[in-house]
Design a protein around this motif. Structure first.
Motif, PDB file in Angstrom:
ATOM      1  N   GLY A  29       8.646   4.293   0.320  1.00  0.00           N
ATOM      2  CA  GLY A  29       7.485   4.990  -0.207  1.00  0.00           C
ATOM      3  C   GLY A  29       7.783   5.633  -1.550  1.00  0.00           C
ATOM      4  N   TYR A 372      -2.856  -2.042   1.273  1.00  0.00           N
ATOM      5  CA  TYR A 372      -3.325  -1.074   0.267  1.00  0.00           C
ATOM      6  C   TYR A 372      -4.846  -0.975   0.312  1.00  0.00           C
ATOM      7  CZ  TYR A 372      -4.925   0.536  -4.301  1.00  0.00           C
ATOM      8  OH  TYR A 372      -5.588   1.180  -5.309  1.00  0.00           O
ATOM      9  N   ALA A 375      -5.725   1.170   3.111  1.00  0.00           N
ATOM     10  CA  ALA A 375      -5.364   2.579   2.901  1.00  0.00           C
ATOM     11  C   ALA A 375      -6.386   3.276   2.004  1.00  0.00           C
ATOM     12  CB  ALA A 375      -3.968   2.681   2.295  1.00  0.00           C
ATOM     13  N   VAL A 379      -7.844   7.016   1.993  1.00  0.00           N
ATOM     14  CA  VAL A 379      -7.088   7.825   1.013  1.00  0.00           C
ATOM     15  C   VAL A 379      -7.651   7.515  -0.374  1.00  0.00           C
ATOM     16  CG1 VAL A 379      -4.829   8.376   0.084  1.00  0.00           C
ATOM     17  CG2 VAL A 379      -5.054   7.681   2.483  1.00  0.00           C
ATOM     18  N   ALA A 384      -1.439   8.160  -3.753  1.00  0.00           N
ATOM     19  CA  ALA A 384      -1.156   8.448  -2.348  1.00  0.00           C
ATOM     20  C   ALA A 384      -1.352   7.197  -1.487  1.00  0.00           C
ATOM     21  CB  ALA A 384      -2.044   9.578  -1.862  1.00  0.00           C
ATOM     22  N   GLN A 388       1.533   5.448   0.794  1.00  0.00           N
ATOM     23  CA  GLN A 388       1.307   5.221   2.225  1.00  0.00           C
ATOM     24  C   GLN A 388       1.479   3.731   2.566  1.00  0.00           C
ATOM     25  OE1 GLN A 388      -2.667   5.095   4.531  1.00  0.00           O
ATOM     26  NE2 GLN A 388      -2.037   7.263   4.601  1.00  0.00           N
ATOM     27  N   THR A 389       0.991   2.866   1.675  1.00  0.00           N
ATOM     28  CA  THR A 389       1.163   1.418   1.900  1.00  0.00           C
ATOM     29  C   THR A 389       2.637   1.044   1.891  1.00  0.00           C
ATOM     30  OG1 THR A 389      -0.969   0.985   0.835  1.00  0.00           O
ATOM     31  CG2 THR A 389       0.547  -0.874   1.059  1.00  0.00           C
ATOM     32  N   GLN A 391       5.107   2.907   2.719  1.00  0.00           N
ATOM     33  CA  GLN A 391       5.736   3.402   3.947  1.00  0.00           C
ATOM     34  C   GLN A 391       5.366   2.544   5.150  1.00  0.00           C
ATOM     35  OE1 GLN A 391       4.315   7.425   3.973  1.00  0.00           O
ATOM     36  NE2 GLN A 391       6.017   8.208   2.740  1.00  0.00           N
ATOM     37  N   ARG A 392       4.110   2.079   5.196  1.00  0.00           N
ATOM     38  CA  ARG A 392       3.663   1.340   6.368  1.00  0.00           C
ATOM     39  C   ARG A 392       4.029  -0.150   6.298  1.00  0.00           C
ATOM     40  NH1 ARG A 392      -2.420   3.933   7.180  1.00  0.00           N
ATOM     41  NH2 ARG A 392      -1.726   5.829   8.253  1.00  0.00           N
TER      42      ARG A 392
END
Length: 880
Positions: A29, A372, A375, A379, A384, A388-389, A391-392
């Motif tokens: 991330g 993305y 997300a 978001v 951000a 988050q993308t 991280q996931r």
């Protein structure tokens, strides 16, 4: 927060994973966040890297079509092959193959072409005619077996009066005088027309053509030697070493054009009596590239349009599509730059790295972009959402890239250098693709202000399919189990075609000509060569090999010393005693005959033939000759003069050749000219044996039996036939070992990331099933593996492990839905983009490229079936 797709359905939070995994997610991330915050600088860096890669590729990267480069030089059979090539180098340039209506025209055309090319140093460095040896021509009678030799000599002796007339007057006038003698012999019962029948038939056809106004040169070789002339074969060869321009796509094209232009100026080529065919290493390589390049522009354009369409359906916005394409371009450029530095010259297998890269790397980019897009629904801030993308999805892409790279790297240690190089380039390309996706794609998405999607990203049709699959889960698993078992049973029937010619376009001129040579037992290139310590040892080995059931002929330097010379020389000497004075007599003086002289000779010959008409059988060629002479007697002067030229054009040459072959003496090894001896004996005394197969050994199974028989006597055998057999064994062994190594490497790496054997098994099971289903399709459709399509196997591992990882890691995170999700959408459309690229290959005019495309499509289809049907059926009934 669970690492799970927001639309996975029943995604229950699970206990925190090991700190190492959490740390990895955090770092990924952070990597994505850094790229987003410095988007402009990252784009500038990407541009610099692309430019550097282009420079490296332009200055260092090349492509070779030499199939020998596909295998490591350290292999024993490759060492023998290299030693043979150094000791007895063959022609790897241009081979001009001449065929003609009659052998004299073929000889004259080949001689004239060789002379023309020898005077063109701008295009050719060396020119030779391997079938024009003065030594072999002079001693030709000695190389015949005794029985056919005596038959030939008796027929020539019987024609002695006929030859005497021709030697005294080598014109149509002398020929008609000889006909008068035959008629006179028939009148007195002293002529056996059966002995003259073949010659009279040929003469009658030539007269008929002249009377029809289409005079054609008469073959005196065929008239005097009859069927024995056919033993020399129908082909005449001119070997030329061309000057090549390696900056061109077809380096030898200028020399090939010059050869063709020189041939076009030759008279027998111009009138259609002789024909030119061009083959050889340079011609084959040039036309190989031309065939591969044919239609590539439109094919590539069509692929780009379709891929763009799939990307649009996958992500829904050009603001997402362009960053994906830029990421692919960056990754492909960097991988190409790596290939230029690490390998330098690509081979016929490793050149396919671009297809592998695009086929798998596009999946990484689509997965990231679809995640993305999801997300952004929750978001609003782009930074951000990207973090988050990362991280996931970043962890899944990392595992997929690492496992795929490990699978490719497993091919590096194999003896099949073609796939070893491909494994090195493609494995590194997977790591590059991961870096490009996590480090540069976020920057591109930021610069293009990519927005989120609207509504659910999963496909309704897949959601419905998943519900139906859940209802028939057990029967589906049973069917897949049976398919896997069938694949195991059929695996031994999967064949590899090691003949590189089968991957080339059979419709190119070089391949058509080569096929004709292969089908002729005198010119079949699938031979075996052995180097022995001495000429005597080579001769003894050739005698032993010549008695093998599948051996047509075994030659050594001693084969050029005729056998049974004493009785042959005696028979030739007797013929020379009778024919020598006749052939040695100088032609009678006087001017060449004019039309009036020819007409008078025709009238005299007809008078003699008319006198014996009643004694001739109805099918006698003399009756046809008489009818043709009647037509010629009233023909225009120009027709008579053209007839005279056609009938006697090659007569003086053949009379001189006949006198030469009758003036022979005993032949020993010392009499063999150095230029011929060097093709069979090295300066250090070692000698070569060449073994040719019978027709029954020309197919794949027969060739293997032929090699086995010869190797039982000569284990150190080499040559084209051995190379084909050994390449098959090397490739099969290499892929067997590499496949096992790749599966183990993938399993170990997956265990390092996922830490649970059951989870690893869930990733590997559909991978193995897709491979076995591919075997079922290949064997059922009778499709064979070859040098070109073999790259589908590592791609099967790469694509399969990537697709499976996404579903299994979602299941591990608590997912209960798989097909109706954004992950499935991304997998489906990444497969569609990959399949489009493969489809363009399948439509190629080049058989090898087309077979590669077909097999890639088959393996991709089997992978999708395993991923979208078998894997969900497994996961739906299991708890993480």
């Amino acid at each position: 927060m669970p690492m799970v797709d927001p639309q996975l359905g029943d995604a229950r939070p699970r206990p925190a994973r090991a700190s190492a995994e959490t740390l990895t997610v955090t770092r990924l991330g952070g990597l994505v966040g850094f790229s987003q915050r410095h988007a402009a600088w990252m784009a500038a860096l990407a541009l610099v890297l692309v430019l550097l890669s282009v420079v490296a590729a332009a200055t260092r990267l090349g492509v070779s079509t030499d199939t020998d480069r596909l295998f490591r030089a350290s292999l024993p059979w490759r060492q023998r092959q290299i030693a043979l090539a150094r000791a007895f180098p063959g022609n790897d340039g241009l081979v001009a193959v001449i065929t003609a209506r009659i052998p004299e025209e073929a000889d004259a055309t080949a001689a004239a072409l060789a002379q023309a090319l020898a005077h063109d140093p701008a295009h050719f460095t060396a020119v030779s005619r391997p079938d024009a040896s003065a030594f072999l021509r002079h001693n030709a009678l000695l190389f015949l077996d005794l029985k056919p030799l005596n038959g030939l000599l008796n027929s020539i002796i019987a024609a002695q009066p006929f030859l005497g007339q021709l030697a005294a007057d080598p014109s149509a006038r002398g020929l008609f005088s000889a006909l008068s003698l035959i008629g006179l012999g028939v009148q007195h019962g002293q002529a056996d027309l059966a002995a003259y029948a073949p010659a009279l038939d040929g003469f009658q056809r030539a007269l008929a053509a002249a009377a029809d106004g289409h005079p054609q040169p008469l073959s005196w070789q065929n008239l005097l030697a009859g069927p024995l002339v056919k033993q020399a074969g129908q082909f005449r060869f001119v070997l030329a070493q061309p000057v090549q321009n390696f900056n061109a796509l077809e380096p030898g094209q200028a020399a090939t054009d010059a050869l063709r232009a020189a041939a076009a100026r030759l008279p027998f080529i111009q009138n259609g009596d002789a024909h030119l065919g061009i083959t050889g290493g340079v011609a084959l390589a040039d036309q190989e590239f031309a065939t591969v390049a044919e239609g590539v522009v439109w094919g590539t354009l069509g692929s780009v349009i379709l891929i763009t369409l799939w990307l649009f359906l996958a992500v829904g916005s050009w603001r997402l599509i362009v960053p994906i394409l830029l990421t692919l371009l960056l990754g492909l450029s960097l991988t190409t730059g790596f290939a230029s530095l690490a390998v330098g010259t690509l081979n016929l297998v490793s050149v396919a790295f671009a297809v592998l890269f695009v086929g798998i790397a596009v999946d990484f980019a689509i997965q990231f972009s679809v995640r993305y897009r999801e997300a952004r629904e929750t978001v609003p801030d782009i930074g951000a959402a990207l973090v988050q993308t990362g991280q996931r999805a970043g962890g899944q892409i990392l595992v997929a890239a690492a496992a795929t790279a490990a699978g490719f790297y497993a091919f590096v240690p194999t003896n099949f250098a073609g796939v070893a190089e491909l494994g090195l380039i493609a494995g590194t390309g997977m790591l590059i693709a991961f870096v490009a996706t996590l480090f540069f794609l976020p920057a591109f998405l930021t610069l293009f202000r990519a927005r989120g999607g609207r509504g659910e990203t999963g496909l309704a049709v897949l959601n419905a399919a998943e519900q139906g699959l859940a209802r028939v889960r057990r029967p589906a698993l049973l069917v897949f189990g049976l398919l896997g078992l069938l694949g195991l049973v059929l695996l031994p029937r999967l064949h590899f075609d090691s003949d590189p010619l089968h991957t080339k376009d059979p419709h190119t001129e070089s391949m058509r000509v080569l096929r004709k040579l292969i089908n002729d037992p005198n010119t079949n290139p699938y031979t075996i060569d052995i180097i022995e310590p001495s000429a005597q040892a080579a001769g003894a080995l050739a005698d032993r090999l010549g008695r093998l059931p599948l051996v047509a002929r075994a030659l050594s330097i001693e084969s050029f010393v005729p056998t049974d010379q004493a009785p042959k020389l005696a028979a030739i000497a007797d013929a020379a005693t009778i024919l020598g004075p006749t052939l040695a007599a100088p032609p009678a003086g006087g001017k060449p005959p004019d039309a009036a002289d020819l007409r008078q000779a025709i009238i005299a010959a007809r008078a003699q033939l008319d006198a014996v008409r009643a004694k001739l059988p109805p099918d006698s060629p003399l009756l046809g000759i008489d009818a043709d002479l009647a037509r010629l007697a009233t023909a225009p002067d120009a027709t008579l003069l053209a007839m005279n030229r056609a009938l006697t054009e090659f007569l003086p040459q053949q009379l001189a050749t006949l006198a030469d072959v009758l003036n022979v003496s005993k032949v020993t090894l010392a009499d063999i000219p150095p230029s011929l001896a060097r093709q069979w004996v090295l300066p250090d005394g070692r000698a070569r044996v060449n073994v040719m197969p019978k027709a029954m050994a020309e197919d794949s199974a027969g060739l293997h039996h032929f090699v086995t028989q010869v190797r039982a006597i000569a284990p150190n055998a080499g040559g084209a036939a051995v190379t084909i057999v050994e390449t098959a064994a090397t490739i099969i062994g290499a892929f067997r070992n590499a496949a096992i190594g790749a599966l183990l490497a993938i399993a170990v790496l997956l265990f390092a990331f996922l830490r649970r054997p059951r989870v690893v098994a869930l990733v590997m099971a559909p991978l193995l099933l897709s491979a076995l289903m591919t075997v079922v399709v290949l064997v059922s459709s009778r499709m064979v593996l070859n040098f070109a399509n073999i790259i589908a196997l590592p791609l099967l591992l790469g694509v399969g492990v990537s697709f499976n990882i996404y579903f299994v890691m979602n299941w591990r995170a608590g997912a209960r839905r798989f097909l109706g999700t954004g992950t499935a959408r991304a997998v489906l459309f990444s497969a569609a983009t990959t399949g489009t690229a493969f489809g363009s290959l399948a439509l190629s005019h080049h058989p090898g490229t087309a077979s590669m495309g077909y097999l890639l499509l088959i393996s991709l289809g089997c992978t999708l079936v395993a991923t979208f049907m078998f894997l969900p059926a497994l996961l739906l009934g299991m708890e993480p």
